[in-house]
Design a protein around this motif. Structure first.
Motif, PDB file in Angstrom:
ATOM      1  N   LEU A  96       6.008 -11.095 -24.829  1.00  0.00           N
ATOM      2  CA  LEU A  96       4.278 -11.128 -24.238  1.00  0.00           C
ATOM      3  C   LEU A  96       4.433  -9.339 -24.479  1.00  0.00           C
ATOM      4  O   LEU A  96       5.315  -8.502 -24.154  1.00  0.00           O
ATOM      5  N   ALA A  97       2.955  -9.522 -23.895  1.00  0.00           N
ATOM      6  CA  ALA A  97       2.671  -8.125 -23.645  1.00  0.00           C
ATOM      7  C   ALA A  97       0.894  -8.416 -22.710  1.00  0.00           C
ATOM      8  O   ALA A  97       0.609  -9.088 -22.239  1.00  0.00           O
ATOM      9  N   GLY A  98       1.108  -6.789 -22.195  1.00  0.00           N
ATOM     10  CA  GLY A  98      -0.034  -7.096 -20.895  1.00  0.00           C
ATOM     11  C   GLY A  98      -1.130  -5.842 -21.629  1.00  0.00           C
ATOM     12  O   GLY A  98      -0.843  -5.229 -22.651  1.00  0.00           O
ATOM     13  N   MET A  99      -2.271  -5.767 -20.756  1.00  0.00           N
ATOM     14  CA  MET A  99      -3.440  -5.399 -21.513  1.00  0.00           C
ATOM     15  C   MET A  99      -3.345  -4.036 -21.832  1.00  0.00           C
ATOM     16  O   MET A  99      -4.126  -3.813 -23.004  1.00  0.00           O
ATOM     17  N   ASP A 100      -2.890  -3.077 -21.279  1.00  0.00           N
ATOM     18  CA  ASP A 100      -2.642  -1.775 -22.208  1.00  0.00           C
ATOM     19  C   ASP A 100      -2.045  -1.404 -23.674  1.00  0.00           C
ATOM     20  O   ASP A 100      -2.099  -1.380 -24.069  1.00  0.00           O
TER      21      ASP A 100
END
Length: 120
Positions: A96-100
């Protein structure tokens, strides 16, 4: 829908916030699999974390009863390459990855300043 053996959410998590948890909760519901968080001790574009700082950040997860581990893999290329060894080569890993992080993944500067290397 693809099935995954594990879901890993890497980050520096300074501080763990509702956005992080919302992403994890969404993935858990969608894939019916618990998310394990990874604290990167050597975050890209940041100073390496001390052992004490890693432990402080881990406590955020412990207080919520969430699984968490430490890693020195700074990039998703490293994480993906090393996931075979970390998990005994068994199954599929969803990261998973966040927007930044998504913005950094798309930036050619992390791939020898090459859009071709990034796309590869």
């Amino acid at each position: 829908m693809k099935t995954y053996t594990r879901i890993i959410y890497p980050g520096s998590f300074n501080l763990l916030h509702e956005g992080h948890l919302a992403i994890a909760n969404y993935a858990e519901k969608k894939y019916n699999k618990e998310v394990t968080f990874e604290i990167c001790g050597t975050p890209i574009d940041k100073e390496p974390l001390s052992e004490e700082e890693c432990e402080t950040r881990k406590k955020q997860f412990d207080q919520l009863g969430r699984k968490c581990f430490f890693s020195k893999d700074s990039t998703f290329v490293q994480k993906a390459s090393n996931s075979w060894d970390k998990y005994g080569g068994q199954g599929r890993t969803l990261f998973l990855a966040g927007m930044d992080t998504i913005a950094r993944i798309d930036d050619p500067k992390y791939y020898l300043n090459s859009a071709d290397e990034r796309d590869r």
